[in-house]
Design a protein around this motif. Structure first.
Motif, PDB file in Angstrom:
ATOM      1  N   ARG A 105       0.833  -1.208   0.000  1.00  8.85           N
ATOM      2  CA  ARG A 105       0.000   0.000   0.000  1.00  8.85           C
ATOM      3  C   ARG A 105       0.870   1.262   0.000  1.00  8.85           C
ATOM      4  O   ARG A 105       0.520   2.269  -0.634  1.00  8.85           O
ATOM      5  N   ASN A 106       1.990   1.227   0.703  1.00 10.37           N
ATOM      6  CA  ASN A 106       2.890   2.388   0.724  1.00 10.37           C
ATOM      7  C   ASN A 106       3.500   2.647  -0.646  1.00 10.37           C
ATOM      8  O   ASN A 106       3.647   3.798  -1.073  1.00 10.37           O
ATOM      9  N   ILE A 107       3.864   1.580  -1.345  1.00  7.64           N
ATOM     10  CA  ILE A 107       4.387   1.723  -2.704  1.00  7.64           C
ATOM     11  C   ILE A 107       3.308   2.326  -3.600  1.00  7.64           C
ATOM     12  O   ILE A 107       3.566   3.231  -4.400  1.00  7.64           O
ATOM     13  N   HIS A 108       2.083   1.818  -3.458  1.00 10.21           N
ATOM     14  CA  HIS A 108       0.962   2.327  -4.246  1.00 10.21           C
ATOM     15  C   HIS A 108       0.747   3.815  -3.983  1.00 10.21           C
ATOM     16  O   HIS A 108       0.586   4.611  -4.914  1.00 10.21           O
ATOM     17  N   THR A 109       0.772   4.199  -2.716  1.00 14.02           N
ATOM     18  CA  THR A 109       0.581   5.611  -2.350  1.00 14.02           C
ATOM     19  C   THR A 109       1.684   6.486  -2.930  1.00 14.02           C
ATOM     20  O   THR A 109       1.416   7.587  -3.435  1.00 14.02           O
ATOM     21  N   ALA A 110       2.923   5.995  -2.882  1.00 19.13           N
ATOM     22  CA  ALA A 110       4.052   6.759  -3.431  1.00 19.13           C
ATOM     23  C   ALA A 110       3.874   6.987  -4.932  1.00 19.13           C
ATOM     24  O   ALA A 110       4.162   8.073  -5.448  1.00 19.13           O
ATOM     25  N   ILE A 111       3.378   5.961  -5.635  1.00 21.22           N
ATOM     26  CA  ILE A 111       3.150   6.085  -7.079  1.00 21.22           C
ATOM     27  C   ILE A 111       2.029   7.092  -7.352  1.00 21.22           C
ATOM     28  O   ILE A 111       2.126   7.917  -8.270  1.00 21.22           O
TER      29      ILE A 111
END
Length: 200
Positions: A105-111
């Motif tokens: 989810r953190n990777i998704h948010t960063a993208i």
């Protein structure tokens, strides 16, 4: 290109997941274009938003190694894909599984928060050493795609060349579903991993 991420592992377990719901390329070859569209439409890419491109996992109790290639990933249905993920993440504790889903989810948010590129597809690479005995959760403050979600358990964002600069005029020619190509899969993947926590 990057180094062999599991070169120092005794029993490397690795999982490559392609996040891309719809075919998005501009292909002059009509036959190839239809083949690529069919690959998306007839696999878990369309239904789940992601597809398993390869996996190997050791079972610590037996030492047996299981391997799955990209052709297997294209041939399975949603339920089978979830079972394969359950096999891979099955050796993790509840806390670690929660950390792993949070990392996705953190990777998704960063993208989503960056504005320089529109990512049409990406891959997430999960890997750990089955031989490692210390599995204490160890979140470190480092790059979002290089966080340790448990001792020896890591997630990397890879294969993200399928991106278009936000300043490129091609962006305006893309339908919204292509611009949102990876969102559905990122959410689904994190939710599936969380479902393993609930099961335990």
């Amino acid at each position: 290109m990057f180094d062999n991420l599991v070169a120092d592992f005794e029993r490397p377990c690795a999982l490559d997941i392609k996040l891309c719901r719809y075919y998005h390329g501009q292909c002059e070859d009509e036959h190839k274009r239809k083949k690529l569209e069919q690959k998306s439409n007839n696999s878990t890419s369309l239904s789940l938003g992601f597809r398993i491109c390869g996996m190997q996992v050791y079972h610590p109790e037996t030492g047996k190694l299981e391997k799955y290639n990209k052709y297997f990933g294209m041939s399975i249905n949603d339920n089978q894909a979830v079972e394969v993920l359950r096999t891979f993440f099955g050796n993790s504790s509840n806390t670690n599984l929660h950390n792993i889903s949070n990392t996705v989810r953190n990777i998704h948010t960063a993208i989503l928060n960056q504005t320089d590129f529109v990512f049409l597809s990406i891959s997430l690479f999960f890997f750990y050493d089955c031989k490692k005995t210390d599995v204490t959760p160890s979140i470190q403050k480092t790059d979002i795609d290089d966080q340790n979600v448990q001792a020896g358990f890591k997630v990397r964002l890879i294969d993200f060349e399928k991106a278009i600069a936000s300043s490129d005029n091609k962006i305006h020619q893309l339908p919204q579903r292509i611009k949102d190509n990876i969102n559905y899969g990122m959410v689904n993947l994190a939710n599936i991993i969380d479902s393993f926590v609930i099961e335990k």
